[in-house]
Design a protein around this motif. Structure first.
Motif, PDB file in Angstrom:
ATOM      1  N   GLU A 114       0.823  -1.215   0.000  1.00  0.00           N
ATOM      2  CA  GLU A 114       0.000   0.000   0.000  1.00  0.00           C
ATOM      3  C   GLU A 114       0.850   1.255   0.000  1.00  0.00           C
ATOM      4  O   GLU A 114       0.516   2.257  -0.642  1.00  0.00           O
ATOM      5  N   LYS A 115       1.966   1.207   0.727  1.00  0.00           N
ATOM      6  CA  LYS A 115       2.864   2.365   0.813  1.00  0.00           C
ATOM      7  C   LYS A 115       3.883   2.396  -0.318  1.00  0.00           C
ATOM      8  O   LYS A 115       4.637   3.366  -0.449  1.00  0.00           O
ATOM      9  N   LYS A 116       3.915   1.332  -1.133  1.00  0.00           N
ATOM     10  CA  LYS A 116       4.883   1.189  -2.215  1.00  0.00           C
ATOM     11  C   LYS A 116       6.317   1.248  -1.691  1.00  0.00           C
ATOM     12  O   LYS A 116       7.210   1.806  -2.330  1.00  0.00           O
ATOM     13  N   CYS A 117       6.516   0.649  -0.516  1.00  0.00           N
ATOM     14  CA  CYS A 117       7.842   0.553   0.084  1.00  0.00           C
ATOM     15  C   CYS A 117       8.429  -0.827  -0.235  1.00  0.00           C
ATOM     16  O   CYS A 117       7.733  -1.830  -0.111  1.00  0.00           O
ATOM     17  N   GLN A 118       9.701  -0.852  -0.606  1.00  0.00           N
ATOM     18  CA  GLN A 118      10.314  -2.119  -1.002  1.00  0.00           C
ATOM     19  C   GLN A 118      11.648  -2.400  -0.341  1.00  0.00           C
ATOM     20  O   GLN A 118      12.187  -3.496  -0.490  1.00  0.00           O
ATOM     21  N   VAL A 119      12.201  -1.424   0.386  1.00  0.00           N
ATOM     22  CA  VAL A 119      13.561  -1.584   0.909  1.00  0.00           C
ATOM     23  C   VAL A 119      13.611  -1.247   2.395  1.00  0.00           C
ATOM     24  O   VAL A 119      13.235  -0.147   2.808  1.00  0.00           O
ATOM     25  N   LEU A 120      14.070  -2.198   3.202  1.00  0.00           N
ATOM     26  CA  LEU A 120      14.337  -1.958   4.617  1.00  0.00           C
ATOM     27  C   LEU A 120      15.849  -1.919   4.788  1.00  0.00           C
ATOM     28  O   LEU A 120      16.535  -2.884   4.444  1.00  0.00           O
ATOM     29  N   ILE A 121      16.369  -0.789   5.289  1.00  0.00           N
ATOM     30  CA  ILE A 121      17.803  -0.608   5.494  1.00  0.00           C
ATOM     31  C   ILE A 121      18.120  -0.688   6.981  1.00  0.00           C
ATOM     32  O   ILE A 121      17.605   0.102   7.773  1.00  0.00           O
ATOM     33  N   PHE A 122      18.941  -1.642   7.369  1.00  0.00           N
ATOM     34  CA  PHE A 122      19.388  -1.765   8.763  1.00  0.00           C
ATOM     35  C   PHE A 122      20.814  -1.234   8.838  1.00  0.00           C
ATOM     36  O   PHE A 122      21.676  -1.632   8.048  1.00  0.00           O
ATOM     37  N   TYR A 123      21.057  -0.332   9.793  1.00  0.00           N
ATOM     38  CA  TYR A 123      22.329   0.390   9.860  1.00  0.00           C
ATOM     39  C   TYR A 123      22.902   0.268  11.256  1.00  0.00           C
ATOM     40  O   TYR A 123      22.437   0.897  12.200  1.00  0.00           O
ATOM     41  N   HIS A 124      23.930  -0.567  11.390  1.00  0.00           N
ATOM     42  CA  HIS A 124      24.508  -0.864  12.698  1.00  0.00           C
ATOM     43  C   HIS A 124      25.529   0.202  13.095  1.00  0.00           C
ATOM     44  O   HIS A 124      26.718  -0.073  13.256  1.00  0.00           O
ATOM     45  N   CYS A 125      25.054   1.408  13.239  1.00  0.00           N
ATOM     46  CA  CYS A 125      25.895   2.546  13.587  1.00  0.00           C
ATOM     47  C   CYS A 125      24.962   3.643  14.093  1.00  0.00           C
ATOM     48  O   CYS A 125      23.827   3.759  13.607  1.00  0.00           O
ATOM     49  N   PRO A 126      25.392   4.456  15.080  1.00  0.00           N
ATOM     50  CA  PRO A 126      24.508   5.485  15.647  1.00  0.00           C
ATOM     51  C   PRO A 126      23.937   6.476  14.637  1.00  0.00           C
ATOM     52  O   PRO A 126      22.961   7.170  14.940  1.00  0.00           O
ATOM     53  N   PHE A 127      24.491   6.545  13.430  1.00  0.00           N
ATOM     54  CA  PHE A 127      23.967   7.474  12.428  1.00  0.00           C
ATOM     55  C   PHE A 127      22.511   7.180  12.068  1.00  0.00           C
ATOM     56  O   PHE A 127      21.826   8.034  11.515  1.00  0.00           O
ATOM     57  N   TYR A 128      22.049   5.977  12.357  1.00  0.00           N
ATOM     58  CA  TYR A 128      20.664   5.635  12.014  1.00  0.00           C
ATOM     59  C   TYR A 128      19.674   6.587  12.688  1.00  0.00           C
ATOM     60  O   TYR A 128      18.565   6.819  12.176  1.00  0.00           O
ATOM     61  N   LYS A 129      20.067   7.144  13.825  1.00  0.00           N
ATOM     62  CA  LYS A 129      19.171   8.028  14.580  1.00  0.00           C
ATOM     63  C   LYS A 129      18.818   9.299  13.808  1.00  0.00           C
ATOM     64  O   LYS A 129      17.818   9.939  14.101  1.00  0.00           O
ATOM     65  N   GLN A 130      19.639   9.662  12.837  1.00  0.00           N
ATOM     66  CA  GLN A 130      19.450  10.916  12.108  1.00  0.00           C
ATOM     67  C   GLN A 130      18.561  10.774  10.875  1.00  0.00           C
ATOM     68  O   GLN A 130      18.210  11.768  10.246  1.00  0.00           O
ATOM     69  N   TYR A 131      18.195   9.539  10.533  1.00  0.00           N
ATOM     70  CA  TYR A 131      17.458   9.317   9.292  1.00  0.00           C
ATOM     71  C   TYR A 131      16.288   8.362   9.546  1.00  0.00           C
ATOM     72  O   TYR A 131      16.497   7.228   9.999  1.00  0.00           O
ATOM     73  N   PRO A 132      15.072   8.771   9.226  1.00  0.00           N
ATOM     74  CA  PRO A 132      13.907   7.924   9.518  1.00  0.00           C
ATOM     75  C   PRO A 132      13.876   6.612   8.745  1.00  0.00           C
ATOM     76  O   PRO A 132      13.231   5.658   9.174  1.00  0.00           O
ATOM     77  N   PHE A 133      14.578   6.532   7.613  1.00  0.00           N
ATOM     78  CA  PHE A 133      14.546   5.310   6.803  1.00  0.00           C
ATOM     79  C   PHE A 133      15.645   4.316   7.182  1.00  0.00           C
ATOM     80  O   PHE A 133      15.775   3.279   6.539  1.00  0.00           O
ATOM     81  N   LEU A 134      16.432   4.629   8.212  1.00  0.00           N
ATOM     82  CA  LEU A 134      17.432   3.682   8.689  1.00  0.00           C
ATOM     83  C   LEU A 134      16.921   2.985   9.941  1.00  0.00           C
ATOM     84  O   LEU A 134      16.559   3.634  10.916  1.00  0.00           O
TER      85      LEU A 134
END
Length: 251
Positions: A114-134
């Motif tokens: 429904e959302k046309k989302c196809q990619v889940l990005i997992f980021y093992h680093c604190p930078f993930y906090k700065q980006y909603p898609f990580l």
């Protein structure tokens, strides 16, 4: 070194065509590289991350109902500028296909379609906090057996499955044997595939066939050289057991 560094025979596209939907990714800059390009790495440098991402995006564009999990779990020789460049590359490659981090339980195929989302990005680093898609790395634990013994590996997989939390995260079962220094020394010419994987993968696949998906069962399963056996099809077919359970529940 190459024979002990390479873990798959297939390209990203070939793996996707075979049914693979999760990728364990390690990345690195090249010290002294003026353009700050990021590369995949596993013992040796592989292709540029950008080239791999574009290969994946091309597949997803052609198959709009397919979902992939990209697990960036090891970073080498990367400072803040490198991370920002990598994250920008991810945004440029996938754009609106990126799925924002949220409750794992809400990640149904129907909602993603429904959302046309196809990619889940997992980021093992604190930078993930700065980006909603990580997504944070803790949302996809992948316990590592670190053994050359199939018996110890299977025991480890069974134990970690029994201990996995039933809610709140995905779970990766790493059905992978890890060579030790003496293993490499003894099988220097043969390499990882011929020394460890080729003779042990059938036993690992037999274990996979006995598994059941669900809250306390298998979720994501990884293996080296998935093309040596019918690995992807075997894992995918486990989903049929969920359908059988639902049918029985309605009876």
């Amino acid at each position: 070194m190459k024979k002990w560094s390479v873990t798959q025979n297939l390209t990203f596209r070939e793996q996707l065509d075979a049914g693979i939907r999760y990728f364990d990714l390690r990345v690195s800059s090249k010290p002294g590289d003026a353009d700050q390009e990021i590369y995949f790495i596993h013992g040796l440098f592989g292709i540029r991350v950008w080239d791999g991402l574009m290969e994946i995006d091309s597949f997803l564009t052609q198959h709009p109902q397919e979902i992939v999990f990209l697990d960036f779990n090891h970073f080498y020789a990367m400072d803040e500028a490198h991370h920002k460049r990598l994250i920008l590359r991810i945004q440029e490659a996938f754009g609106s296909k990126l799925c924002s981090a949220c409750s794992v339980e809400s990640m149904t195929l129907r909602n993603l379609w429904e959302k046309k989302c196809q990619v889940l990005i997992f980021y093992h680093c604190p930078f993930y906090k700065q980006y909603p898609f990580l997504w944070p790395g803790k949302k996809i634990p992948a316990p590592w057996a670190n053994t050359t013994s199939v018996r110890k590996l299977i025991l480890f997989l069974e134990t970690t499955l029994s201990e996995r939390p039933p809610h709140g995260s995905f779970h990766v079962s790493q059905a992978i044997l890890t060579p030790r220094v003496k293993t490499i020394a003894r099988g220097l010419v043969g390499g990882l595939k011929n020394t460890l994987v080729h003779r042990n993968l059938p036993a690992i696949l037999d274990w996979v066939k006995t598994q059941k998906p669900g809250a306390m069962g298998v979720n994501i399963i990884t293996s080296d050289f998935v093309d040596l056996v019918d690995f992807a099809t075997t894992v995918i077919e486990l989903n049929d057991l969920l359908q059988e359970d639902r049918a029985l529940a309605k009876c």
